[in-house]
Every structure is written in structure tokens, then in C-alpha cells.
Design a protein around this motif. Sequence first.
Motif, PDB file in Angstrom:
ATOM      1  N   GLY A  40       0.888  -1.318  -0.012  1.00 62.26           N
ATOM      2  CA  GLY A  40      -0.048   0.075   0.016  1.00 62.26           C
ATOM      3  C   GLY A  40       0.683   1.461  -0.065  1.00 62.26           C
ATOM      4  N   LYS A  41       2.007   1.320  -0.409  1.00 60.86           N
ATOM      5  CA  LYS A  41       3.035   2.463  -0.418  1.00 60.86           C
ATOM      6  C   LYS A  41       2.375   3.598  -1.428  1.00 60.86           C
ATOM      7  CE  LYS A  41       6.352  -0.282  -1.731  1.00 60.86           C
ATOM      8  NZ  LYS A  41       5.616  -1.518  -1.652  1.00 60.86           N
ATOM      9  N   ALA A  96       3.477  -3.056  -8.795  1.00 61.23           N
ATOM     10  CA  ALA A  96       2.937  -2.180  -9.490  1.00 61.23           C
ATOM     11  C   ALA A  96       3.790  -0.811  -9.649  1.00 61.23           C
ATOM     12  CB  ALA A  96       1.719  -1.650  -8.812  1.00 61.23           C
ATOM     13  N   THR A  97       4.626  -0.664  -8.836  1.00 62.98           N
ATOM     14  CA  THR A  97       5.532   0.682  -8.833  1.00 62.98           C
ATOM     15  C   THR A  97       7.044  -0.005  -9.332  1.00 62.98           C
ATOM     16  OG1 THR A  97       4.365   1.574  -7.101  1.00 62.98           O
ATOM     17  CG2 THR A  97       6.551   2.637  -7.643  1.00 62.98           C
ATOM     18  N   THR A 118      -0.588   3.859  -2.583  1.00 66.04           N
ATOM     19  CA  THR A 118      -1.745   4.271  -2.139  1.00 66.04           C
ATOM     20  C   THR A 118      -1.567   5.640  -1.060  1.00 66.04           C
ATOM     21  OG1 THR A 118      -2.870   2.171  -2.385  1.00 66.04           O
ATOM     22  CG2 THR A 118      -3.978   3.505  -1.030  1.00 66.04           C
ATOM     23  N   ASP A 174      -8.304  -2.115   7.934  1.00 68.97           N
ATOM     24  CA  ASP A 174      -9.662  -2.462   7.735  1.00 68.97           C
ATOM     25  C   ASP A 174     -10.107  -3.867   7.121  1.00 68.97           C
ATOM     26  OD1 ASP A 174      -8.107  -0.945   5.248  1.00 68.97           O
ATOM     27  OD2 ASP A 174     -10.083  -1.628   4.115  1.00 68.97           O
TER      28      ASP A 174
HETATM   29  N1  LIG Z   1      -8.583  -2.318   1.940  1.00 69.59           N
HETATM   30  C1  LIG Z   1      -7.517  -1.566   1.763  1.00 69.59           C
HETATM   31  N2  LIG Z   1      -6.856  -1.835   0.622  1.00 69.59           N
HETATM   32  C2  LIG Z   1      -5.497  -1.137   0.476  1.00 69.59           C
HETATM   33  C3  LIG Z   1      -5.301  -0.199   1.666  1.00 69.59           C
HETATM   34  N3  LIG Z   1      -3.857   0.220   1.162  1.00 69.59           N
HETATM   35  C4  LIG Z   1      -3.784  -0.136  -0.214  1.00 69.59           C
HETATM   36  N4  LIG Z   1      -4.498  -0.921  -0.584  1.00 69.59           N
HETATM   37  C5  LIG Z   1      -4.911  -1.774  -1.911  1.00 69.59           C
HETATM   38  O1  LIG Z   1      -3.664  -2.538  -1.904  1.00 69.59           O
HETATM   39  C6  LIG Z   1      -3.309  -2.692  -3.457  1.00 69.59           C
HETATM   40  C7  LIG Z   1      -1.937  -2.371  -3.346  1.00 69.59           C
HETATM   41  O2  LIG Z   1      -1.816  -0.956  -3.137  1.00 69.59           O
HETATM   42  P1  LIG Z   1      -0.516  -0.287  -3.811  1.00 69.59           P
HETATM   43  O3  LIG Z   1      -0.508   1.040  -3.026  1.00 69.59           O
HETATM   44  O4  LIG Z   1      -0.491  -0.434  -5.310  1.00 69.59           O
HETATM   45  O5  LIG Z   1       0.763  -1.087  -3.264  1.00 69.59           O
HETATM   46  P2  LIG Z   1       2.373  -0.756  -3.233  1.00 69.59           P
HETATM   47  O6  LIG Z   1       2.849  -0.920  -1.898  1.00 69.59           O
HETATM   48  O7  LIG Z   1       2.668   0.463  -4.018  1.00 69.59           O
HETATM   49  O8  LIG Z   1       2.794  -2.076  -4.230  1.00 69.59           O
HETATM   50  P3  LIG Z   1       3.931  -2.234  -5.159  1.00 69.59           P
HETATM   51  O9  LIG Z   1       4.050  -0.915  -6.152  1.00 69.59           O
HETATM   52  O10 LIG Z   1       3.477  -3.253  -6.089  1.00 69.59           O
HETATM   53  O11 LIG Z   1       4.934  -2.638  -4.544  1.00 69.59           O
HETATM   54  C8  LIG Z   1      -4.100  -1.880  -4.134  1.00 69.59           C
HETATM   55  O12 LIG Z   1      -5.217  -2.722  -4.669  1.00 69.59           O
HETATM   56  C9  LIG Z   1      -4.821  -0.866  -3.212  1.00 69.59           C
HETATM   57  O13 LIG Z   1      -5.950  -0.234  -3.444  1.00 69.59           O
HETATM   58  C10 LIG Z   1      -6.096  -0.113   2.827  1.00 69.59           C
HETATM   59  O14 LIG Z   1      -5.501   0.439   3.844  1.00 69.59           O
HETATM   60  N5  LIG Z   1      -7.020  -1.112   2.732  1.00 69.59           N
END
Ligand SMILES: Nc1nc2c(ncn2[C@@H]2O[C@H](COP(=O)(O)OP(=O)(O)OP(=O)(O)O)[C@@H](O)[C@H]2O)c(=O)[nH]1
Length: 429
Positions: A219-220, A240-241, A222, A330
Motif C-alpha cells: 500500500g505504499k 505495480a511501482t 496508495t 480495515d
Molecule cells: N482495503 C484496503 N486496501 C488497501 C489499503 N491500502 C492499499 N490498499 C490496496 O492494496 C493494493 C496495493 O496497493 P499499492 O498502493 O499499489 O501497493 P504498493 O505497496 O505500492 O505495491 P507495489 O507498487 O506493487 O510494491 C491496491 O489494490 C490498493 O487499493 C488499505 O488500507 N485498505
Amino acid sequence: MASRTHDTETEVQDRAILVSLVTDKIKRTGIDSELSLQELVQLAETAGVEVLDVLRQNKETPDSKWFIGKGKVEELRMAADGLGANTAIFDQELSGAQVRNLEEALDLKIIDRTQLILDIFAGRAKTREGIIQVELAQLSYLLPRLSGHGKNLSRLGGGIGTRGPGESKLETDRRHIRDRISELKRQLDEVVKTRELHRERRRKSGAVQVALVGYTNAGKSTLLKQLTDADVYIENQLFATLDPTSRVLRLPGGKEVVLTDTVGFIQNLPHDLVASFRATLEEVNEANLVLHVVDASSPMREEQMEVVQSILQDLGAAGKPQIVLFNKKDLCQPEQLEMLPAGEGFMKISALNEDDLSRLTRTIEDGLAGDTLVFRIPADRGDLTSLLYRVGDVLEQNYEENAVLYTVRVNKEDYAKWSYKLAEFTEQK
Ligand SMILES: Nc1nc2c(ncn2[C@@H]2O[C@H](COP(=O)(O)OP(=O)(O)OP(=O)(O)O)[C@@H](O)[C@H]2O)c(=O)[nH]1
Ligand SMILES: [Mg+2]
């Protein structure tokens, strides 16, 4: 995967059987092979592969010719025929000879975990730096395995041979690849220099830096988006990133910091990839504060945290002030949340919850502010006094008979480096 080359005539969806071999060596490392396999399914799906079945084998050591046992090869053939698979993906790294033997015996495309990750990265790379780094990692992975990859080379493009491996042809291919690797390294050096210049500029401007790090899909991005309105790619898929993105974040007290989102980590991150991405990953070393984002709802939470810590260690960033953010609360059961560590340095949040986000920005503010500490330094320890001036601002000195009391506003990061010497002289925390 091959389907991403968009060769319309031959485009076929990859339909794969996943294979995991658990050897004694793997058991000793403590890696949970079931969790690793679950992750392989996610990786395959991220790469657009349809997963048809999963085969497992326990074996003391890998078979040098087939990797898995001969009987398992037969089982794989039958499963592939029955389900109409065109690919087998192995959860562990194969040698070039093993790939060739399996390809010939099974008439399947054979891919291992490392190659799958490299493929996903190749599909994601957008910036010049990212593209160079991925190609370099792919070629470094390929070079020692060249004779094993009759079928797979086409994906790499760039004029590398795709026909059968005649020996002289192989030599030419190897030379081409070595030349290309040198060229890519040269280009990467240039990019790294530019990055260095940027860093230097940021350092001089005194901008405070906060880095979001963590396992892939935690979720980074996000968080970066929610906190700064950044328009970044967020997806429920791995990696994704790829390229770091930085945005200005204004803290409640008005101070502005630079928040950087980075590439996600994964267990057994391919060695060639880490080597190629070193320059990007080392951005973390510039951070004054590290936010370690954890997917609290993942059954692999603890293993994932360990992976992240050990990569931070490799990068030399383990001693940075760090806040662990247990994200996606959540999605957790109340009992799950209760089990998580709490207290200073830990937060339970949802990136989607406004209240949590304001709590978070306040915590970042606190995390960046230095602590005021008092040290009682013995009169004969002038060496420690000079250290105090290096770790912060000395606000006050009070002389006692055999010691001096120093009140110091310490910079957390500098203090972390020297605390092993200074901690025993601290008067109050
Ligand atoms: N339910 C829920 N979903 C979340 C939360 N934070 C992130 N997500 C979901 O988790 C998934 C991954 O989120 P990203 O923000 O892409 O994760 P990341 O850490 O950037 O992932 P990479 O870039 O792949 O390393 C997405 O589908 C988001 O919508 C949260 O607090 N609650
Ligand atoms: Mg991301």
C-alpha cells in the motif's frame, strides 16, 4: 511473458502449471514453501498467466539433470497434456541445462521464479533508468544460461538469436550479450551520475526526506497518493511501482518534506535485479525517516517484514529512524489487530481512512523532530564531548565536580550511529 510481446500471429495466452521442489536445503533456510508458492501464483497472475495446477515435490537435493525427479517430470507431462498447458513455472532457480532438458522432454516453455519476476519488471519499466536496469538484469541472468534458452530468447528482442543453439551461433550470441551488457552499464553509470547530482542538490537544499518502503502490494503508492494527491499507479498486483516517485508533503505544523515511494520488495528478489537496481534502491539511504509499510492483513506479514528488514540491512539503511505502518487494518479481524506490536515506532492504519492519515502526518512530524537528551560526560572523556557536537545541537552545559552535564537536541539519525558509545551516559530519555 511471451503474450506481452504482442506478436499477434503467434500470441497465445500462457497456460501454466506451477512446480515447487522442497529440498532439505530450503527447509533449513526456514522459507515457508507453501507461502512462497502462493506468492508464485500471484506473480504468475500479475504476468498475465493462467495458472492451471500446482505440483509439489519433496526431495533431499535437486536432480542435476531435471531439477525435479524423473517420475515428477512424467507427472508434469501428463498434467500438461491433460490440462492443455504450454508453460511450466518453477518456484526455484533452474540452471540453463535443466531448462533445456525439461524443454526438450516436455515441449513446454520452462520458466523459473527469477525469470518471471524479471519479466514482470520488464513489462513495468517506464523511465530510461528503469528500462536500462531491467535489461541489464535480464541479460546478466541469461548469459550463463544461454545454451538452455532455445525457446525463450525471443522475448528479449534486441537482435539476440532465437533459433536453435548451434555452438558458433551461441558464441556470437554470448559476445553480443556481453557487448550489450557493457553498453548498458555505461549508460547506467551516466544515469547514476545524474541521480547523484539530484541528490546533492536536494541535500544542499536541506529538504527533509521521508521514504515509503515495504513488501510489494503493501500500500505504499496508495499512501503517497492519499497524502499528496500524487497521480501514481496503484494496483492489486505485485510490483505495480518500479521507479521511485517523490512528492512534497506538507505536515500539520507547516513544514514541508519530500515523500518518496519506492519499488516493492519480495523474498528471493533476484540477485541480478538487486545489483542493477542498486542505484534506485539506495535512494532509501537519503531518507531522514523510513516508513515501513506492512500489509497487516497478509498471512505472510511476519516473513514479509523480515525480508524488508534484511534488504534495508543490505542497503545500509537498517539504522535509520523507522516507523512501521501496519496498513490495511480495515481488512483485519479485531483479534489480528490486537496481536500486532504497538507503542512508539508502530502504527495501525488504513490508507483509506482520513483520521488515520492525519494521525500519520502528526507522527511523521514527531518522528522527524529530534529528541532533547541530557548526557553526563566524565571530565576525562573529551572524546565523547566532541561526539556530542556531531550528533546534534548542544543547548546547555552545566559543570559538576568530575563531569559535565550537556543538554543536547539530537538529530535522530546521527545519534543512532553513535548511540552505542553515548547511550550509557544518557541521564534522561
Ligand atoms: N482495503 C484496503 N486496501 C488497501 C489499503 N491500502 C492499499 N490498499 C490496496 O492494496 C493494493 C496495493 O496497493 P499499492 O498502493 O499499489 O501497493 P504498493 O505497496 O505500492 O505495491 P507495489 O507498487 O506493487 O510494491 C491496491 O489494490 C490498493 O487499493 C488499505 O488500507 N485498505
Ligand atoms: Mg506501488
